[in-house]
Design a protein around this motif. Structure first.
Motif, PDB file in Angstrom:
ATOM      1  N   TYR A  61      45.092  68.216 130.316  1.00 57.79           N
ATOM      2  CA  TYR A  61      45.566  69.469 130.892  1.00 57.79           C
ATOM      3  C   TYR A  61      46.791  69.275 131.785  1.00 57.79           C
ATOM      4  O   TYR A  61      46.970  68.237 132.428  1.00 57.79           O
ATOM      5  CB  TYR A  61      44.452  70.137 131.703  1.00 57.79           C
ATOM      6  N   LEU A  62      47.622  70.301 131.781  1.00 62.60           N
ATOM      7  CA  LEU A  62      48.800  70.358 132.627  1.00 62.60           C
ATOM      8  C   LEU A  62      48.716  71.626 133.454  1.00 62.60           C
ATOM      9  O   LEU A  62      48.812  72.731 132.918  1.00 62.60           O
ATOM     10  CB  LEU A  62      50.073  70.375 131.768  1.00 62.60           C
ATOM     11  N   TYR A  63      48.473  71.493 134.765  1.00 62.23           N
ATOM     12  CA  TYR A  63      48.234  72.650 135.630  1.00 62.23           C
ATOM     13  C   TYR A  63      47.143  73.548 135.067  1.00 62.23           C
ATOM     14  O   TYR A  63      47.209  74.773 135.125  1.00 62.23           O
ATOM     15  CB  TYR A  63      49.519  73.456 135.832  1.00 62.23           C
ATOM     16  N   VAL A  65      46.380  73.931 131.903  1.00 63.57           N
ATOM     17  CA  VAL A  65      46.661  74.411 130.545  1.00 63.57           C
ATOM     18  C   VAL A  65      46.574  73.243 129.575  1.00 63.57           C
ATOM     19  O   VAL A  65      47.134  72.167 129.820  1.00 63.57           O
ATOM     20  CB  VAL A  65      48.061  75.057 130.460  1.00 63.57           C
ATOM     21  N   ASP A 133      51.527  80.745 139.504  1.00 63.93           N
ATOM     22  CA  ASP A 133      50.873  79.686 138.735  1.00 63.93           C
ATOM     23  C   ASP A 133      51.471  79.595 137.332  1.00 63.93           C
ATOM     24  O   ASP A 133      51.641  78.505 136.784  1.00 63.93           O
ATOM     25  CB  ASP A 133      49.364  79.947 138.631  1.00 63.93           C
ATOM     26  N   LYS A 136      55.102  78.196 137.542  1.00 65.73           N
ATOM     27  CA  LYS A 136      55.069  76.759 137.808  1.00 65.73           C
ATOM     28  C   LYS A 136      54.800  75.981 136.525  1.00 65.73           C
ATOM     29  O   LYS A 136      55.458  74.966 136.251  1.00 65.73           O
ATOM     30  CB  LYS A 136      53.990  76.459 138.851  1.00 65.73           C
ATOM     31  N   THR A 137      53.850  76.456 135.730  1.00 67.60           N
ATOM     32  CA  THR A 137      53.530  75.788 134.467  1.00 67.60           C
ATOM     33  C   THR A 137      54.720  75.804 133.522  1.00 67.60           C
ATOM     34  O   THR A 137      55.100  74.783 132.953  1.00 67.60           O
ATOM     35  CB  THR A 137      52.319  76.460 133.801  1.00 67.60           C
ATOM     36  N   TYR A 140      57.597  73.479 134.586  1.00 66.78           N
ATOM     37  CA  TYR A 140      57.327  72.064 134.332  1.00 66.78           C
ATOM     38  C   TYR A 140      57.483  71.757 132.843  1.00 66.78           C
ATOM     39  O   TYR A 140      58.070  70.736 132.462  1.00 66.78           O
ATOM     40  CB  TYR A 140      55.931  71.697 134.805  1.00 66.78           C
ATOM     41  N   GLN A 160      45.583  79.213 131.591  1.00 67.55           N
ATOM     42  CA  GLN A 160      45.804  78.843 130.197  1.00 67.55           C
ATOM     43  C   GLN A 160      45.958  80.066 129.302  1.00 67.55           C
ATOM     44  O   GLN A 160      46.894  80.156 128.491  1.00 67.55           O
ATOM     45  CB  GLN A 160      44.640  77.979 129.705  1.00 67.55           C
ATOM     46  N   TRP A 163      49.161  82.155 130.277  1.00 64.43           N
ATOM     47  CA  TRP A 163      50.371  81.461 129.841  1.00 64.43           C
ATOM     48  C   TRP A 163      50.537  81.600 128.335  1.00 64.43           C
ATOM     49  O   TRP A 163      51.627  81.879 127.832  1.00 64.43           O
ATOM     50  CB  TRP A 163      50.299  79.987 130.238  1.00 64.43           C
ATOM     51  N   ASN A 174      60.015  79.551 127.398  1.00 64.00           N
ATOM     52  CA  ASN A 174      59.802  78.866 128.672  1.00 64.00           C
ATOM     53  C   ASN A 174      60.817  79.313 129.711  1.00 64.00           C
ATOM     54  O   ASN A 174      60.501  79.479 130.891  1.00 64.00           O
ATOM     55  CB  ASN A 174      59.897  77.350 128.487  1.00 64.00           C
ATOM     56  N   CYS A 178      59.688  80.989 133.310  1.00 61.74           N
ATOM     57  CA  CYS A 178      59.906  80.291 134.579  1.00 61.74           C
ATOM     58  C   CYS A 178      61.008  80.934 135.405  1.00 61.74           C
ATOM     59  O   CYS A 178      61.324  80.473 136.496  1.00 61.74           O
ATOM     60  CB  CYS A 178      60.205  78.810 134.356  1.00 61.74           C
TER      61      CYS A 178
END
Length: 378
Positions: A61-63, A65, A133, A136-137, A140, A160, A163, A174, A178
């Motif tokens: 997982y990434l943050y 997700v 949140d 931020k995902t 990144y 998740q 997003w 993306n 962002c």
């Protein structure tokens, strides 16, 4: 009518409880219920399928997700590919999907404006997943696409799903996700679309029976005397005792639309979020004359069916300021329907919070504490 206006001393303020009392299925809960809104049948089925598929994917997982899901934007897994088509979720806008997601673990999900405010302004409740949140995902992912690495041991299902909804189901890149400016522009457009869908639903359920009941109820609340009407609903009705009326949050007519917004008291006019506030949206759409509704001949303000929610505190403050309720002999009358033994307690609590909050805006704080002597519960 001009002669009658001089003798009008009442202002009637109504909320959705008024329409519910008249038998109208006008809540957001009703809108989401296929029993009352047939268009939701397929859409809800598809959304639930989407949630099941999302929950079935496990991995690094990434943050919060799933990294495999993030990478799937280049090579979509078969079980997710159909959700990349915008029309698969039909009438479900982003905000409808968001609220359905909140419904899973939040019994107060149907307080739509409060839920939107929590998502857009995380400083109010840091425990709730927010727009930051998601940004931020996406940020990144944009900067580390070539070497995405796990940063978490466990998923954040809400982040998740949101997003993935934005990125895949609604096609945001993306870069757009962002960018706070870009994502807020998208979410504002989705809010307008949500309002349009709700307007269609409301127009489909209004009938002659409602028109008759609403007129009779308004006349009864005003004791068969003349009154001006401040209507927080989207519905309209005719009543011979009503001299002037205004729908604060828009109407269901073709030249108008419902207004769904957040409270402006914690948001400055310079903020990117200001366009989501009721204050901004009312000012940008309203052409009614405020002074026709509020007059200094008013000696009684009658409330019925209004939740007195924080999203409307700013408007109540302007009304109370206009009447200078502390220094003038004006009565605030809160009427309610006793559908259970607890409604009087709930009503008293709502009114207390409203008057206490208003009292905090006065120069003399002791005046605010004494406002409760204006209260009459009927």
């Amino acid at each position: 009518m001009k002669g009658n206006k001089m003798y009008n001393s009442q202002l009637l303020i109504i909320g959705n409880g008024f329409d519910l009392y008249c038998g109208l299925k006008s809540t957001f809960s009703n809108y989401f219920d296929p029993k009352y809104n047939a268009t939701m049948n397929n859409d809800l089925s598809h959304f639930n399928e989407f949630i099941d598929v999302m929950n079935a994917h496990d991995g690094p997982y990434l943050y919060g997700v799933n990294i495999d899901l993030i990478k799937s934007n280049k090579l979509m897994p078969p079980d997710l590919s159909k959700f990349s088509k915008n029309d698969y979720l039909g009438n479900l806008t982003f905000w409808v999907c968001f609220l359905l997601l909140r419904k899973i673990d939040n019994p107060k999900w149907s307080d739509v404006e409060h839920e939107i405010q929590l998502f857009l302004t995380p400083s109010i409740n840091k425990e709730t997943t927010s727009i930051h949140d998601i940004i931020k995902t996406a940020s990144y992912v944009k900067d580390h696409w070539s070497d995405l690495k796990s940063l978490d041991d466990s998923p954040n299902k809400t982040v998740q799903i949101i997003w993935f909804l934005l990125h895949t189901c609604f096609g945001l890149t993306n870069e757009r996700i962002c960018s706070e400016t870009e994502i807020l522009r998208f979410l504002n457009g989705q809010l307008i679309l949500f309002e349009s869908r709700f307007q269609e639903y409301m127009n489909s359920i209004i009938d002659t029976d409602y028109k008759i009941k609403s007129s009779n109820l308004a006349r009864t609340l005003a004791d068969n005397k003349n009154f001006n009407l401040l209507n927080f609903n989207y519905t309209t009705f005719a009543c011979e005792n009503c001299l002037f009326s205004r729908n604060i949050h828009g109407t269901l007519n073709r030249n108008s639309h419902p207004i769904i917004g957040i409270d402006s008291s914690v948001i400055t006019s310079r903020s990117l979020l200001y366009k989501f506030t009721k204050t901004y949206r009312i000012m940008s759409t309203s052409s009614a004359k405020h002074q026709d509704i509020l007059t200094h001949t008013t000696t009684k303000v009658i409330f019925f069916g209004h939740s007195l929610s924080e999203a409307d505190y700013s408007y109540f403050q302007s009304i109370f300021d206009y009447f200078d309720i502390y220094h003038t002999p004006i009565s605030l009358v809160f009427k309610y329907s006793q559908f259970d033994n607890q409604e009087e307690i709930r009503q008293f609590s709502r009114v207390s919070r409203l008057l206490e909050r208003y009292g905090e805006t006065l120069d003399n704080k002791d005046h605010g504490k004494n406002l409760m002597h204006k209260l009459m519960l009927e």
